[in-house]
Design an enzyme around this catalytic site. Structure first.
Site, PDB file in Angstrom:
ATOM      1  N   GLU A  21     -15.102 -90.685 -44.804  1.00 16.57           N
ATOM      2  CA  GLU A  21     -14.581 -91.535 -45.766  1.00 16.57           C
ATOM      3  C   GLU A  21     -14.700 -91.015 -47.356  1.00 16.57           C
ATOM      4  O   GLU A  21     -15.690 -90.649 -47.563  1.00 16.57           O
ATOM      5  CB  GLU A  21     -15.794 -92.804 -45.770  1.00 16.57           C
ATOM      6  CG  GLU A  21     -15.856 -93.326 -44.414  1.00 16.57           C
ATOM      7  CD  GLU A  21     -17.014 -94.000 -44.118  1.00 16.57           C
ATOM      8  OE1 GLU A  21     -17.286 -94.880 -44.975  1.00 16.57           O
ATOM      9  OE2 GLU A  21     -17.940 -93.592 -43.525  1.00 16.57           O
ATOM     10  N   HIS A  58     -21.671-102.558 -48.701  1.00 17.80           N
ATOM     11  CA  HIS A  58     -20.142-102.629 -48.335  1.00 17.80           C
ATOM     12  C   HIS A  58     -19.485-103.819 -49.317  1.00 17.80           C
ATOM     13  O   HIS A  58     -18.494-104.563 -48.727  1.00 17.80           O
ATOM     14  CB  HIS A  58     -19.838-102.668 -47.095  1.00 17.80           C
ATOM     15  CG  HIS A  58     -20.103-101.492 -46.203  1.00 17.80           C
ATOM     16  ND1 HIS A  58     -20.153-100.151 -46.919  1.00 17.80           N
ATOM     17  CD2 HIS A  58     -20.255-101.092 -44.969  1.00 17.80           C
ATOM     18  CE1 HIS A  58     -20.490 -99.406 -46.115  1.00 17.80           C
ATOM     19  NE2 HIS A  58     -20.398 -99.841 -44.775  1.00 17.80           N
ATOM     20  N   ASP A  64     -24.800 -89.163 -41.579  1.00 18.97           N
ATOM     21  CA  ASP A  64     -24.357 -90.321 -42.285  1.00 18.97           C
ATOM     22  C   ASP A  64     -24.365 -89.996 -43.693  1.00 18.97           C
ATOM     23  O   ASP A  64     -25.175 -90.804 -44.227  1.00 18.97           O
ATOM     24  CB  ASP A  64     -25.076 -91.565 -41.531  1.00 18.97           C
ATOM     25  CG  ASP A  64     -24.443 -92.873 -42.042  1.00 18.97           C
ATOM     26  OD1 ASP A  64     -23.489 -93.052 -42.802  1.00 18.97           O
ATOM     27  OD2 ASP A  64     -24.966 -93.918 -41.539  1.00 18.97           O
ATOM     28  N   HIS A  66     -12.258 -96.550 -43.521  1.00 19.24           N
ATOM     29  CA  HIS A  66     -13.456 -96.424 -42.351  1.00 19.24           C
ATOM     30  C   HIS A  66     -12.910 -96.215 -41.088  1.00 19.24           C
ATOM     31  O   HIS A  66     -13.413 -96.569 -40.023  1.00 19.24           O
ATOM     32  CB  HIS A  66     -14.333 -97.580 -42.619  1.00 19.24           C
ATOM     33  CG  HIS A  66     -15.870 -97.406 -42.113  1.00 19.24           C
ATOM     34  ND1 HIS A  66     -15.883 -96.929 -40.949  1.00 19.24           N
ATOM     35  CD2 HIS A  66     -16.962 -97.532 -42.911  1.00 19.24           C
ATOM     36  CE1 HIS A  66     -17.201 -96.590 -40.584  1.00 19.24           C
ATOM     37  NE2 HIS A  66     -17.931 -96.907 -41.938  1.00 19.24           N
ATOM     38  N   ARG A 109     -24.351 -98.795 -50.258  1.00 23.29           N
ATOM     39  CA  ARG A 109     -25.561 -99.658 -50.896  1.00 23.29           C
ATOM     40  C   ARG A 109     -25.420 -99.490 -52.236  1.00 23.29           C
ATOM     41  O   ARG A 109     -25.892 -98.698 -52.942  1.00 23.29           O
ATOM     42  CB  ARG A 109     -26.726 -99.509 -50.104  1.00 23.29           C
ATOM     43  CG  ARG A 109     -26.356 -99.699 -48.434  1.00 23.29           C
ATOM     44  CD  ARG A 109     -28.179 -99.346 -48.035  1.00 23.29           C
ATOM     45  NE  ARG A 109     -27.999 -99.237 -46.690  1.00 23.29           N
ATOM     46  CZ  ARG A 109     -29.007 -99.445 -45.657  1.00 23.29           C
ATOM     47  NH1 ARG A 109     -30.079 -99.321 -46.440  1.00 23.29           N
ATOM     48  NH2 ARG A 109     -28.807 -99.557 -44.543  1.00 23.29           N
TER      49      ARG A 109
END
Length: 370
Positions: free
Chosen positions: A334, A126, A269, A197, A101
């Site tokens: 990632e 993204h 996350d 991803h 973001r």
């Protein structure tokens, strides 16, 4: 002799698709990826090494569709192009122009403010929509073990300055590694943050959680979120927290603890700042599945490994083999830069200028364990 299931690659005529000559090792039918999308042809491309490791890639979103190791498919996804488009998930996708973001959907570079497409609550997520995961890439080359794809992002696409040319090569190496290499150039100063991803379940049991798999991460800090899941510009030491993977432990051991950062995201996350300092000869992370006796080691030139444990999966998405992917049935690792870096001067820079070439390399290497 292992058969290449790639069909006719009519690259010179612009028909860069793999026509079906049979199923892949993962059971995928290339014909189900043969379509016309946005005036361009999509297909499935199969690459493999001499040891029998196989990867299937589609040029829709430059996605990894399957990864076969030890007779098991180790990534989640779909068995046809239509589901990838309908679900709009990032399974196996190349995410860009900027993964993560960008707060305020804007940034200032060289004194000029750039307003981006807002596709979240006051953010650009993204890279906006459609992003790189939603584009049909051009296949520019293929060998038995490699496939190279290219996407040219127009100047001003989703608000980002500069015409950006991105080249991505997937390689199945003889060390049983999936190697992901990016190169990019721009016509104007811009910002760039690319990643793959893929959702990994290295035991190949795509209908089960990965919380019993073991994780080690070469990191002693994470970047922290505010209550809206935007990076707040701060770092937190992992020592004594549920984010401490400096010694291997099960992913699920502390995932449900009463922790402020875990509450924001409903599990892991988060971006782990690596201690590897861009050296892709040093391990960034290791995932171990005891049941299948499989280990996957991640190496990268990137400064951050963002680890996501599939907390948003709800068991209502039907994927390959007819499996409905349950919550936490995969883990994403990632390799990237930090989100919102264009607005955070203390973060490593993501600026790319004309005359420069962005290069990034990440490898996911599989080995058996005793």
């Amino acid at each position: 002799m292992m058969r290449r299931v790639v069909g006719l690659l009519l690259l010179m005529s612009g028909m860069g698709t793999a026509m079906a000559q049979g199923l892949t090792r993962s059971g995928l039918n290339p014909a189900r990826f043969d379509s016309i999308m946005d005036g361009k042809r999509t297909g499935l491309y199969t690459i493999a090494n001499r040891q029998g490791m196989e990867a299937c890639v589609t040029n829709y979103g430059a996605r990894l569709v399957s990864l076969m190791y030890g007779g098991r498919d180790c990534v989640t996804g779909f068995d046809n192009i239509g589901d990838y488009r309908r679900e709009r998930q990032n399974y196996g996708a190349t995410v860009g122009r900027y993964v993560g973001r960008i707060k305020g959907a804007k940034f200032t570079l060289d004194g000029q403010e750039h307003h981006l497409q807002e596709n979240g609550k006051g953010v650009t997520s993204h890279g906006g929509y459609p992003g790189f995961a939603d584009r049909v890439w051009t296949v520019t080359g293929q060998t038995d073990s490699t496939v190279t794809l290219q996407y040219v992002s127009a100047d001003g696409e989703n608000g980002f300055p500069g015409e950006l040319t991105v080249s991505l090569t997937y390689k199945v190496s003889n060390r049983n590694g999936l190697e992901v290499s990016y190169e990019a150039t721009t016509t104007k100063p811009t910002v760039l943050n690319l990643t793959n991803h893929s959702f990994f379940n290295i035991g190949g049991r795509l209908d089960r959680e990965i919380t019993d798999e073991w994780l080690w991460v070469n990191s002693d800090r994470i970047a922290t979120f505010d209550a809206q899941k935007n990076l707040n510009g701060k770092m937190m030491k992992v020592k004594g927290t549920p984010f401490d993977f400096r010694k291997p432990r099960k992913i699920g051991a502390r995932i449900n603890e009463d922790d402020a950062q875990l509450k924001v995201t409903g599990g892991y996350d988060h971006s782990f700042v690596l201690k590897t300092k861009g050296n892709d000869q040093k391990a960034a992370a290791v995932v171990t599945d005891m049941e299948s006796k499989t280990r996957m080691t991640v190496y990268t030139t990137e400064p951050v490994l963002h680890i996501y444990t599939g907390n948003g999966l709800k068991g209502n998405t039907r994927g390959k083999q007819g499996i409905y992917y349950p919550r936490r049935s995969a883990v994403c690792l990632e390799a990237m830069h930090l989100a919102d870096s264009p607005n955070q001067p203390a973060f490593p820079s993501t600026v790319l200028r004309p005359g420069e070439t962005f290069r990034s390399h990440t490898a996911y290497v599989f080995t058996p364990i005793d």
